[in-house]
Write an enzyme that holds these catalytic residues in place. Structure first.
Site, PDB file in Angstrom:
ATOM      1  N   GLY A 135      43.828  -3.330 -16.352  1.00 17.83           N
ATOM      2  CA  GLY A 135      44.274  -2.964 -15.012  1.00 17.83           C
ATOM      3  C   GLY A 135      45.683  -3.476 -14.763  1.00 17.83           C
ATOM      4  O   GLY A 135      46.080  -4.516 -15.292  1.00 17.83           O
ATOM      5  N   GLY A 136      46.460  -2.745 -13.966  1.00 14.91           N
ATOM      6  CA  GLY A 136      47.796  -3.201 -13.583  1.00 14.91           C
ATOM      7  C   GLY A 136      48.710  -3.328 -14.778  1.00 14.91           C
ATOM      8  O   GLY A 136      48.747  -2.466 -15.658  1.00 14.91           O
ATOM      9  N   VAL A 175      74.046  20.424 -16.150  1.00 14.52           N
ATOM     10  CA  VAL A 175      73.435  20.891 -17.405  1.00 14.52           C
ATOM     11  C   VAL A 175      73.666  19.851 -18.492  1.00 14.52           C
ATOM     12  O   VAL A 175      72.759  19.500 -19.257  1.00 14.52           O
ATOM     13  CB  VAL A 175      74.021  22.257 -17.830  1.00 14.52           C
ATOM     14  CG1 VAL A 175      73.404  22.693 -19.155  1.00 14.52           C
ATOM     15  CG2 VAL A 175      73.778  23.309 -16.764  1.00 14.52           C
ATOM     16  N   ASP A 191      38.895  -2.651 -19.291  1.00 12.93           N
ATOM     17  CA  ASP A 191      38.583  -3.623 -18.246  1.00 12.93           C
ATOM     18  C   ASP A 191      37.977  -2.924 -17.033  1.00 12.93           C
ATOM     19  O   ASP A 191      38.198  -1.739 -16.808  1.00 12.93           O
ATOM     20  CB  ASP A 191      39.865  -4.319 -17.798  1.00 12.93           C
ATOM     21  CG  ASP A 191      40.077  -5.618 -18.541  1.00 12.93           C
ATOM     22  OD1 ASP A 191      39.183  -6.023 -19.292  1.00 12.93           O
ATOM     23  OD2 ASP A 191      41.158  -6.220 -18.371  1.00 12.93           O
ATOM     24  N   PRO A 234      46.932   0.428 -11.126  1.00 15.99           N
ATOM     25  CA  PRO A 234      45.944  -0.149 -10.204  1.00 15.99           C
ATOM     26  C   PRO A 234      44.609   0.578 -10.124  1.00 15.99           C
ATOM     27  O   PRO A 234      43.733   0.145  -9.375  1.00 15.99           O
ATOM     28  CB  PRO A 234      46.670  -0.086  -8.857  1.00 15.99           C
ATOM     29  CG  PRO A 234      47.629   1.031  -8.991  1.00 15.99           C
ATOM     30  CD  PRO A 234      48.059   1.058 -10.433  1.00 15.99           C
ATOM     31  N   GLY A 244      42.676  -0.838  -3.782  1.00 11.42           N
ATOM     32  CA  GLY A 244      43.847   0.040  -3.689  1.00 11.42           C
ATOM     33  C   GLY A 244      43.799   1.123  -4.753  1.00 11.42           C
ATOM     34  O   GLY A 244      43.223   0.947  -5.825  1.00 11.42           O
ATOM     35  N   LYS A 284      31.219  -6.075 -20.452  1.00 10.68           N
ATOM     36  CA  LYS A 284      29.865  -6.248 -20.996  1.00 10.68           C
ATOM     37  C   LYS A 284      29.869  -7.052 -22.289  1.00 10.68           C
ATOM     38  O   LYS A 284      28.821  -7.313 -22.863  1.00 10.68           O
ATOM     39  CB  LYS A 284      29.250  -4.875 -21.272  1.00 10.68           C
ATOM     40  CG  LYS A 284      28.822  -4.162 -20.026  1.00 10.68           C
ATOM     41  CD  LYS A 284      27.624  -3.271 -20.305  1.00 10.68           C
ATOM     42  CE  LYS A 284      27.191  -2.534 -19.065  1.00 10.68           C
ATOM     43  NZ  LYS A 284      27.263  -1.093 -19.218  1.00 10.68           N
TER      44      LYS A 284
HETATM   45  C1  SAM Z   1      42.735 -10.472 -13.138  1.00  8.48           C
HETATM   46  S1  SAM Z   1      43.839  -9.842 -11.952  1.00  8.48           S
HETATM   47  C2  SAM Z   1      44.663  -8.621 -12.897  1.00  8.48           C
HETATM   48  C3  SAM Z   1      45.928  -8.100 -12.279  1.00  8.48           C
HETATM   49  C4  SAM Z   1      46.548  -6.967 -13.069  1.00  8.48           C
HETATM   50  N1  SAM Z   1      46.972  -7.433 -14.379  1.00  8.48           N
HETATM   51  C5  SAM Z   1      47.709  -6.325 -12.345  1.00  8.48           C
HETATM   52  O1  SAM Z   1      48.873  -6.399 -12.791  1.00  8.48           O
HETATM   53  O2  SAM Z   1      47.441  -5.666 -11.324  1.00  8.48           O
HETATM   54  C6  SAM Z   1      42.741  -8.937 -10.923  1.00  8.48           C
HETATM   55  C7  SAM Z   1      43.175  -8.933  -9.479  1.00  8.48           C
HETATM   56  O3  SAM Z   1      44.200  -7.974  -9.269  1.00  8.48           O
HETATM   57  C8  SAM Z   1      44.060  -7.417  -7.988  1.00  8.48           C
HETATM   58  N2  SAM Z   1      43.789  -5.983  -8.129  1.00  8.48           N
HETATM   59  C9  SAM Z   1      43.824  -5.288  -9.266  1.00  8.48           C
HETATM   60  N3  SAM Z   1      43.585  -3.974  -9.030  1.00  8.48           N
HETATM   61  C10 SAM Z   1      43.413  -3.864  -7.707  1.00  8.48           C
HETATM   62  C11 SAM Z   1      43.147  -2.765  -6.845  1.00  8.48           C
HETATM   63  N4  SAM Z   1      43.027  -1.519  -7.300  1.00  8.48           N
HETATM   64  N5  SAM Z   1      43.042  -3.012  -5.527  1.00  8.48           N
HETATM   65  C12 SAM Z   1      43.181  -4.245  -5.037  1.00  8.48           C
HETATM   66  N6  SAM Z   1      43.418  -5.318  -5.806  1.00  8.48           N
HETATM   67  C13 SAM Z   1      43.553  -5.122  -7.120  1.00  8.48           C
HETATM   68  C14 SAM Z   1      42.932  -8.144  -7.307  1.00  8.48           C
HETATM   69  O4  SAM Z   1      43.470  -9.268  -6.653  1.00  8.48           O
HETATM   70  C15 SAM Z   1      42.109  -8.548  -8.509  1.00  8.48           C
HETATM   71  O5  SAM Z   1      41.243  -9.617  -8.198  1.00  8.48           O
END
Ligand code: SAM
Length: 401
Positions: free
Chosen positions: A248-249, A26, A195, A172, A361, A217
């Site tokens: 992304g990512g 707790v 993005d 991702p 992915g 775009k």
């Molecule tokens: C410009 S980089 C950006 C990476 C991003 N900043 C990250 O940390 O994931 C883009 C690349 O990340 C990878 N990537 C990003 N998302 C992905 C996904 N959902 N599935 C597979 N590859 C992915 C691929 O190699 C793609 O060409």
């Protein structure tokens, strides 16, 4: 306890002494929240949960490793009695009453002068629910509130001149893999610049007044596009808007995020960075490939393959990577895979080294191709696998079945 007999308050505990007596599960829950809120926590208990001991070792709280003694509440604004001994809790509560310190008793709500609500933070809002002494009902009501806010986000009332940029790493692609802070930032946005590989499903949940800009775009040639994005971020924030740059990512892993930070800084625009789950780790993981594994790989290196080996613009030392013994995680390497595999094997990496290539992915289209360095490019071509994909080179790539 009847409705209305408690007065809800938000206690601003930062820098203020809070005494917690007891070191069990707790206490762990309460102390973690108190530390996060910046309280000056005195924890009194002969023995504590390992995580509490760790917080003490790291200087996040003061631990008095002994039983409770009168006087432990001196200087405290708030007290928690959370031992497993009702008599001790009663003594703590009695001292608190004498000293006019609010006291939460874990074992006896009726004997507590303060109650902990079922609470959560979301989108810059705090939801806290009391249910007349019925904690399960309070939790259910909190969840109902959170579900409603998820469906119908409540936008903040505008503050003038609050223009700023929040760089959000969206993970991702699966909206479930964005961070809580990232979601909170989206809930405050006036403009979202997104993005292609960001979790675009999140855009559907935005209130109607939020302007969505598809960064893919934004006009301009390949080289110009980043400058145009930077310019748009600065222009929107200068106009007083809260701009979420949804990437992304992770923004700082091959994502040009730092260029956006620099552009904002140069224009005097406040910028916040919300890290994200990088595809470099998450995409292999979702396909069952761990980038490290005890006894197999002690580390990994992430590199972009978009500039092929041998190209004068390349800054990657492929020979060193080949010799490193690290798992290699390659982004943007689908079209250059054959050339990279050739360089790695020429530099001494075994041609039988397992390779896994994971496309799209974290989406319903996720697809993995398993190969070796010798045949990876052919396997990828046969499967018709196109970007985006993450390539994993190393023995860990052979672990998943
Ligand atoms: C410009 S980089 C950006 C990476 C991003 N900043 C990250 O940390 O994931 C883009 C690349 O990340 C990878 N990537 C990003 N998302 C992905 C996904 N959902 N599935 C597979 N590859 C992915 C691929 O190699 C793609 O060409």
């Amino acid at each position: 306890v009847t409705a209305g007999s408690t007065l809800p308050l938000g206690l601003r505990v930062a820098g203020r002494r809070v005494a917690v007596v007891g070191g069990g599960p707790v206490a762990l829950r309460r102390v973690s929240a108190l530390v996060a809120a910046g309280a000056d926590v005195l924890l009194v208990a002969p023995e504590v949960e390992p995580a509490l001991g760790d917080l003490a070792d790291r200087g996040a709280l003061t631990h008095a490793a002994r039983p409770y003694a009168p006087g432990d509440l001196d200087g405290a604004w708030l007290a928690y009695a959370c031992t497993s001994d009702a008599a001790v809790n009663a003594r703590v509560a009695a001292e608190a009453e004498d000293a006019r310190v609010w006291c939460v008793r874990a074992d006896d709500a009726a004997a507590s002068t303060a109650w902990t609500p079922a609470h959560a933070h979301t989108g810059g809002l705090t939801v806290a629910v009391h249910a007349e002494g019925d904690p399960r009902r309070a939790v259910a009501a909190r969840e109902a509130c959170l579900a409603t806010l998820e469906r119908e986000p409540v936008a903040p009332v505008r503050r003038p001149a609050s223009g700023r940029v929040v760089l959000v790493g969206g993970g991702p692609g699966d909206p479930g893999l964005v961070t809580v802070r990232g979601r909170d930032a989206l809930a405050t946005a006036d403009v979202v610049v997104a993005d292609r590989l960001a979790p675009l499903a999140l855009l559907d949940g935005l209130p109607d007044h939020v302007e969505v800009v598809d960064a893919a775009k934004i006009p301009g040639g390949r080289a110009m596009r980043q400058e145009e994005i930077n310019r748009r971020l600065v222009a929107e924030a200068t106009a007083g808007r809260v701009v979420v740059r949804l990437k992304g990512g992770d923004p700082f892993v091959l994502g040009r995020g730092y260029e956006e930070v620099e552009a904002c800084a140069a224009a005097g625009i406040p910028v916040e960075v919300v890290p994200g789950i990088t595809s470099a780790v998450a995409v292999p993981g979702l396909a069952g490939v761990p980038v490290t594994h005890r006894g197999v790989s002690q580390g990994f290196a992430v590199a972009s393959g978009h500039v092929p080996p041998g190209d004068p613009r390349s800054t990657v030392d492929w020979d060193a990577l080949a010799a490193s013994g690290l798992t290699l995680v390659l982004l943007m390497a689908v079209d250059t895979l054959g050339a990279i595999a050739g360089v790695l094997t020429a530099a001494g990496r075994d041609a039988d080294t397992p390779v896994t290539v994971v496309r799209d992915g974290a989406t319903s289209r996720q697809q993995a191709v398993r190969a070796t360095l010798a045949d990876a490019a052919d396997r990828v071509a046969e499967a018709g696998l196109r970007p985006p994909a993450v390539v994993v080179v190393g023995d860990v790539a052979g672990l998943a079945s």
